[in-house]
Design an enzyme around this catalytic site. Structure first.
Site, PDB file in Angstrom:
ATOM      1  N   GLN A 133       0.819  -1.208   0.000  1.00  0.00           N
ATOM      2  CA  GLN A 133       0.000   0.000   0.000  1.00  0.00           C
ATOM      3  C   GLN A 133       0.853   1.258   0.000  1.00  0.00           C
ATOM      4  OE1 GLN A 133      -3.536  -0.043  -0.354  1.00  0.00           O
ATOM      5  NE2 GLN A 133      -2.690  -2.000  -0.949  1.00  0.00           N
ATOM      6  N   HIS A 136       1.793   2.907  -3.326  1.00  0.00           N
ATOM      7  CA  HIS A 136       0.783   3.554  -4.163  1.00  0.00           C
ATOM      8  C   HIS A 136       1.159   4.998  -4.446  1.00  0.00           C
ATOM      9  CE1 HIS A 136      -2.674   1.245  -5.402  1.00  0.00           C
ATOM     10  NE2 HIS A 136      -2.712   0.613  -4.253  1.00  0.00           N
ATOM     11  N   GLU A 200      -9.766   1.628   4.742  1.00  0.00           N
ATOM     12  CA  GLU A 200     -10.175   1.112   3.440  1.00  0.00           C
ATOM     13  C   GLU A 200      -9.921  -0.397   3.383  1.00  0.00           C
ATOM     14  OE1 GLU A 200      -9.039   1.838  -1.281  1.00  0.00           O
ATOM     15  OE2 GLU A 200      -7.610   2.339   0.303  1.00  0.00           O
ATOM     16  N   HIS A 201      -8.733  -0.807   3.766  1.00  0.00           N
ATOM     17  CA  HIS A 201      -8.367  -2.219   3.815  1.00  0.00           C
ATOM     18  C   HIS A 201      -7.957  -2.570   5.248  1.00  0.00           C
ATOM     19  CE1 HIS A 201      -7.121  -0.808  -0.295  1.00  0.00           C
ATOM     20  NE2 HIS A 201      -7.922  -1.812  -0.629  1.00  0.00           N
ATOM     21  N   ASP A 234      -7.127  -6.691  -4.674  1.00  0.00           N
ATOM     22  CA  ASP A 234      -6.905  -5.674  -5.695  1.00  0.00           C
ATOM     23  C   ASP A 234      -7.103  -6.210  -7.102  1.00  0.00           C
ATOM     24  OD1 ASP A 234      -6.426  -3.460  -4.169  1.00  0.00           O
ATOM     25  OD2 ASP A 234      -4.246  -3.563  -4.290  1.00  0.00           O
ATOM     26  N   HIS A 293     -53.615  17.770   1.637  1.00  0.00           N
ATOM     27  CA  HIS A 293     -53.296  16.347   1.543  1.00  0.00           C
ATOM     28  C   HIS A 293     -54.514  15.513   1.948  1.00  0.00           C
ATOM     29  CE1 HIS A 293     -49.103  17.551   1.200  1.00  0.00           C
ATOM     30  NE2 HIS A 293     -48.711  16.279   1.127  1.00  0.00           N
TER      31      HIS A 293
END
Length: 303
Positions: A133, A136, A200-201, A234, A293
């Site tokens: 990670q 990235h 996220e992970h 992934d 109504h």
């Protein structure tokens, strides 16, 4: 800095399954203005309608407002999908807040990985996952949580050893400069840390990894045990890898086919049904002070 054709597939395929009428992808060109062949191949394989060489916030602007370019016209889209850097994430948020602007899938900014490890974890594997990670981009966030001081020190040392041979070592080191290693009392507290962060992970590499999953309430995707590499998610494990970041996992899940669909209700009512429902609706409307109504309902029950 990397041709993420996997992200293109992870979005284009569920959109196609959902029956989206027009699927448009944008991808940043390389420094020489070209596009990686894998991006073209992935777009063709997924049957996309358009692939444009645009990146960053300007790509989000093009999809939001539409733009006329030398090579053609990009018409505005109804919904924006996909991950990006901090500028892309902010541009998506801004675009979706505009009156009549496109909807947005989820906050999908710089990648995140939190690993819960104990003394029984494979330190080499944990280090490799953290680096997967960190490479990235410089803003990627990696966090290591453990109840074992030995595990923390050994994994940190292994990260330092492995990063030396990475082609993207400079990027990984920039990310690692902001990384955190957190010592907790036990695995229960490790789960508390994970839920507060909402990664996220989330990788759980402990002796009883499956048991700990029951304690997790906020994560985009959970990878359970030594063999469940985040990298498999992934590229090959199945669900889309486009997942919420920046704590959004506390309220949002990842992209699925349903993300590309909408729902609507269609009501047909018989005369007998109206006679049964109208008095109830009229009574509730009058409790709310909405006489028009109520009268619209009364007319359905007058016979």
């Amino acid at each position: 800095t990397a041709p993420l054709f996997s992200s293109l597939l992870m979005l284009a395929i569920p959109a196609g399954v959902a029956g989206v009428g027009r699927r448009v992808a944008v991808t940043p060109p390389s420094k020489d203005g070209s596009v990686h062949p894998a991006m073209i191949a992935a777009a063709a394989e997924a049957g996309l309608d358009e692939l444009w060489l645009l990146g960053g916030a300007q790509a989000i602007a093009a999809l939001t407002f539409g733009v006329e370019l030398e090579d053609g016209v990009i018409a505005p889209v109804d919904k924006l999908f996909g991950p990006g850097n901090a500028y892309v994430a902010e541009a998506k948020r801004y675009a979706s807040a505009l009156p009549g602007g496109p909807a947005c899938d989820l906050p999908a900014g710089p990648s995140e990985l939190l690993v819960i490890a104990d003394r029984d974890a494979d330190f080499e594997i944990v280090a490799a996952d953290l680096l997967s990670q960190a490479e990235h981009d410089a803003d990627a966030q990696v966090i290591l949580v453990s109840d074992s001081g030995t595990a923390l020190s050994e994994i940190i040392a292994e990260v330092e050893r492995q990063v030396e041979s990475l082609p993207r070592a400079a990027i990984a080191r920039a990310s690692l400069a902001e990384a955190r290693a957190i010592r907790v009392r036990d695995t229960a507290e490790a789960c508390e840390v994970a839920n507060l962060y909402g990664p996220e992970h989330l990788s759980i590499q402990t002796e009883e990894a499956e048991r700990l999953v029951e304690c997790i309430s906020a994560a985009g995707a959970v990878f359970v045990g030594r063999w469940a590499a985040e990298t498999l998610g992934d590229y090959a494990a199945g669900p889309s890898h486009v997942l919420p970041t920046d704590g959004a996992a506390r309220t949002l899940g990842g992209v699925t086919t349903a993300s590309f669909m909408t729902t609507m209700s269609v009501q047909t009512v018989s005369e007998q049904g109206a006679a049964a429902l109208a008095p109830v609706a009229a009574a509730l409307a009058r409790l709310e002070g909405l006489e028009a109504h109520a009268r619209a309902a009364d007319l359905r029950s007058a016979g």
